[in-house]
Scaffold this motif. Structure first.
Motif, PDB file in Angstrom:
ATOM      1  N   SER A 132      -1.308   3.373  -8.498  1.00 13.44           N
ATOM      2  CA  SER A 132      -0.926   3.568  -7.108  1.00 13.44           C
ATOM      3  C   SER A 132      -1.848   2.772  -6.204  1.00 13.44           C
ATOM      4  O   SER A 132      -2.910   2.305  -6.627  1.00 13.44           O
ATOM      5  CB  SER A 132      -0.969   5.057  -6.746  1.00 13.44           C
ATOM      6  OG  SER A 132      -2.262   5.575  -6.945  1.00 13.44           O
ATOM      7  N   THR A 133      -1.396   2.621  -4.961  1.00  8.93           N
ATOM      8  CA  THR A 133      -2.145   1.812  -3.992  1.00  8.93           C
ATOM      9  C   THR A 133      -2.481   2.612  -2.739  1.00  8.93           C
ATOM     10  O   THR A 133      -2.473   2.082  -1.641  1.00  8.93           O
ATOM     11  CB  THR A 133      -1.347   0.546  -3.621  1.00  8.93           C
ATOM     12  OG1 THR A 133      -0.072   0.948  -3.096  1.00  8.93           O
ATOM     13  CG2 THR A 133      -1.159  -0.375  -4.816  1.00  8.93           C
ATOM     14  N   PHE A 134      -2.785   3.893  -2.937  1.00 13.70           N
ATOM     15  CA  PHE A 134      -3.175   4.724  -1.807  1.00 13.70           C
ATOM     16  C   PHE A 134      -4.662   4.529  -1.514  1.00 13.70           C
ATOM     17  O   PHE A 134      -5.415   4.038  -2.363  1.00 13.70           O
ATOM     18  CB  PHE A 134      -2.890   6.200  -2.114  1.00 13.70           C
ATOM     19  CG  PHE A 134      -1.426   6.489  -2.255  1.00 13.70           C
ATOM     20  CD1 PHE A 134      -0.645   6.725  -1.137  1.00 13.70           C
ATOM     21  CD2 PHE A 134      -0.821   6.510  -3.506  1.00 13.70           C
ATOM     22  CE1 PHE A 134       0.709   6.979  -1.263  1.00 13.70           C
ATOM     23  CE2 PHE A 134       0.532   6.767  -3.650  1.00 13.70           C
ATOM     24  CZ  PHE A 134       1.294   7.004  -2.518  1.00 13.70           C
ATOM     25  N   GLU A 135      -5.077   4.885  -0.311  1.00 12.97           N
ATOM     26  CA  GLU A 135      -6.484   4.762   0.064  1.00 12.97           C
ATOM     27  C   GLU A 135      -7.339   5.509  -0.960  1.00 12.97           C
ATOM     28  O   GLU A 135      -7.032   6.632  -1.337  1.00 12.97           O
ATOM     29  CB  GLU A 135      -6.717   5.324   1.458  1.00 12.97           C
ATOM     30  CG  GLU A 135      -8.124   5.069   1.958  1.00 12.97           C
ATOM     31  CD  GLU A 135      -8.288   5.408   3.419  1.00 12.97           C
ATOM     32  OE1 GLU A 135      -9.414   5.736   3.786  1.00 12.97           O
ATOM     33  OE2 GLU A 135      -7.297   5.347   4.177  1.00 12.97           O
ATOM     34  N   GLY A 136      -8.387   4.864  -1.416  1.00 15.85           N
ATOM     35  CA  GLY A 136      -9.279   5.442  -2.413  1.00 15.85           C
ATOM     36  C   GLY A 136      -8.925   5.096  -3.844  1.00 15.85           C
ATOM     37  O   GLY A 136      -9.707   5.356  -4.757  1.00 15.85           O
ATOM     38  N   ASP A 137      -7.728   4.505  -4.080  1.00 21.56           N
ATOM     39  CA  ASP A 137      -7.347   4.087  -5.435  1.00 21.56           C
ATOM     40  C   ASP A 137      -8.100   2.822  -5.832  1.00 21.56           C
ATOM     41  O   ASP A 137      -8.518   2.033  -4.977  1.00 21.56           O
ATOM     42  CB  ASP A 137      -5.843   3.820  -5.520  1.00 21.56           C
ATOM     43  CG  ASP A 137      -5.029   5.095  -5.489  1.00 21.56           C
ATOM     44  OD1 ASP A 137      -5.560   6.158  -5.834  1.00 21.56           O
ATOM     45  OD2 ASP A 137      -3.836   5.014  -5.105  1.00 21.56           O
ATOM     46  N   ASP A 138      -8.240   2.635  -7.139  1.00 21.73           N
ATOM     47  CA  ASP A 138      -8.881   1.414  -7.642  1.00 21.73           C
ATOM     48  C   ASP A 138      -8.095   0.187  -7.191  1.00 21.73           C
ATOM     49  O   ASP A 138      -6.863   0.198  -7.160  1.00 21.73           O
ATOM     50  CB  ASP A 138      -8.949   1.428  -9.166  1.00 21.73           C
ATOM     51  CG  ASP A 138      -9.888   2.490  -9.691  1.00 21.73           C
ATOM     52  OD1 ASP A 138     -10.820   2.878  -8.962  1.00 21.73           O
ATOM     53  OD2 ASP A 138      -9.685   2.932 -10.837  1.00 21.73           O
ATOM     54  N   THR A 139      -8.796  -0.869  -6.862  1.00 21.93           N
ATOM     55  CA  THR A 139      -8.148  -2.118  -6.469  1.00 21.93           C
ATOM     56  C   THR A 139      -8.235  -3.173  -7.563  1.00 21.93           C
ATOM     57  O   THR A 139      -7.649  -4.238  -7.444  1.00 21.93           O
ATOM     58  CB  THR A 139      -8.769  -2.690  -5.178  1.00 21.93           C
ATOM     59  OG1 THR A 139     -10.160  -2.912  -5.403  1.00 21.93           O
ATOM     60  CG2 THR A 139      -8.577  -1.716  -4.017  1.00 21.93           C
ATOM     61  N   ARG A 167       0.816  -1.214   0.000  1.00 25.16           N
ATOM     62  CA  ARG A 167       0.000   0.000   0.000  1.00 25.16           C
ATOM     63  C   ARG A 167       0.853   1.268   0.000  1.00 25.16           C
ATOM     64  O   ARG A 167       2.035   1.242   0.334  1.00 25.16           O
ATOM     65  CB  ARG A 167      -0.898   0.019   1.236  1.00 25.16           C
ATOM     66  CG  ARG A 167      -1.960  -1.083   1.204  1.00 25.16           C
ATOM     67  CD  ARG A 167      -3.015  -0.939   2.271  1.00 25.16           C
ATOM     68  NE  ARG A 167      -3.745   0.323   2.285  1.00 25.16           N
ATOM     69  CZ  ARG A 167      -4.674   0.700   1.390  1.00 25.16           C
ATOM     70  NH1 ARG A 167      -4.953  -0.082   0.382  1.00 25.16           N
ATOM     71  NH2 ARG A 167      -5.297   1.851   1.518  1.00 25.16           N
ATOM     72  N   ASP A 168       0.182   2.346  -0.399  1.00 23.99           N
ATOM     73  CA  ASP A 168       0.734   3.695  -0.306  1.00 23.99           C
ATOM     74  C   ASP A 168       1.992   3.896  -1.145  1.00 23.99           C
ATOM     75  O   ASP A 168       2.960   4.520  -0.703  1.00 23.99           O
ATOM     76  CB  ASP A 168       1.001   4.085   1.153  1.00 23.99           C
ATOM     77  CG  ASP A 168      -0.278   4.039   1.990  1.00 23.99           C
ATOM     78  OD1 ASP A 168      -1.359   4.330   1.446  1.00 23.99           O
ATOM     79  OD2 ASP A 168      -0.182   3.718   3.182  1.00 23.99           O
TER      80      ASP A 168
END
Length: 72
Positions: A57-64, A37-38
């Protein structure tokens, strides 16, 4: 592209290689990856001389789940 092999290269923004493997897509055609993450990443997927690149990116709110990559 079900159960086919793809060369997957993922690097973080510092140039550290996170994934550099040949992976086989699942029965649903997806490749399942877990990334730390992040962080920001550069993703390159190749098969038979074709490739797709994506910055993600893997920040909170990014697509998974990324479903827009197409080999060209």
């Amino acid at each position: 592209m079900v159960e086919e092999e793809f060369d997957v290269l993922i690097e973080d923004e510092e140039g550290n290689v996170i994934v550099d493997e040949t992976l086989t897509s699942l029965a649903n055609g997806f490749i399942d990856l877990w990334l730390p993450r992040d962080k920001n990443y550069q993703v390159t997927i190749t098969q038979d001389g074709k490739s797709a690149e994506l910055e993600m990116s893997t920040f909170e709110g990014d697509d998974t789940c990324i479903t827009t990559m197409q080999l060209t």
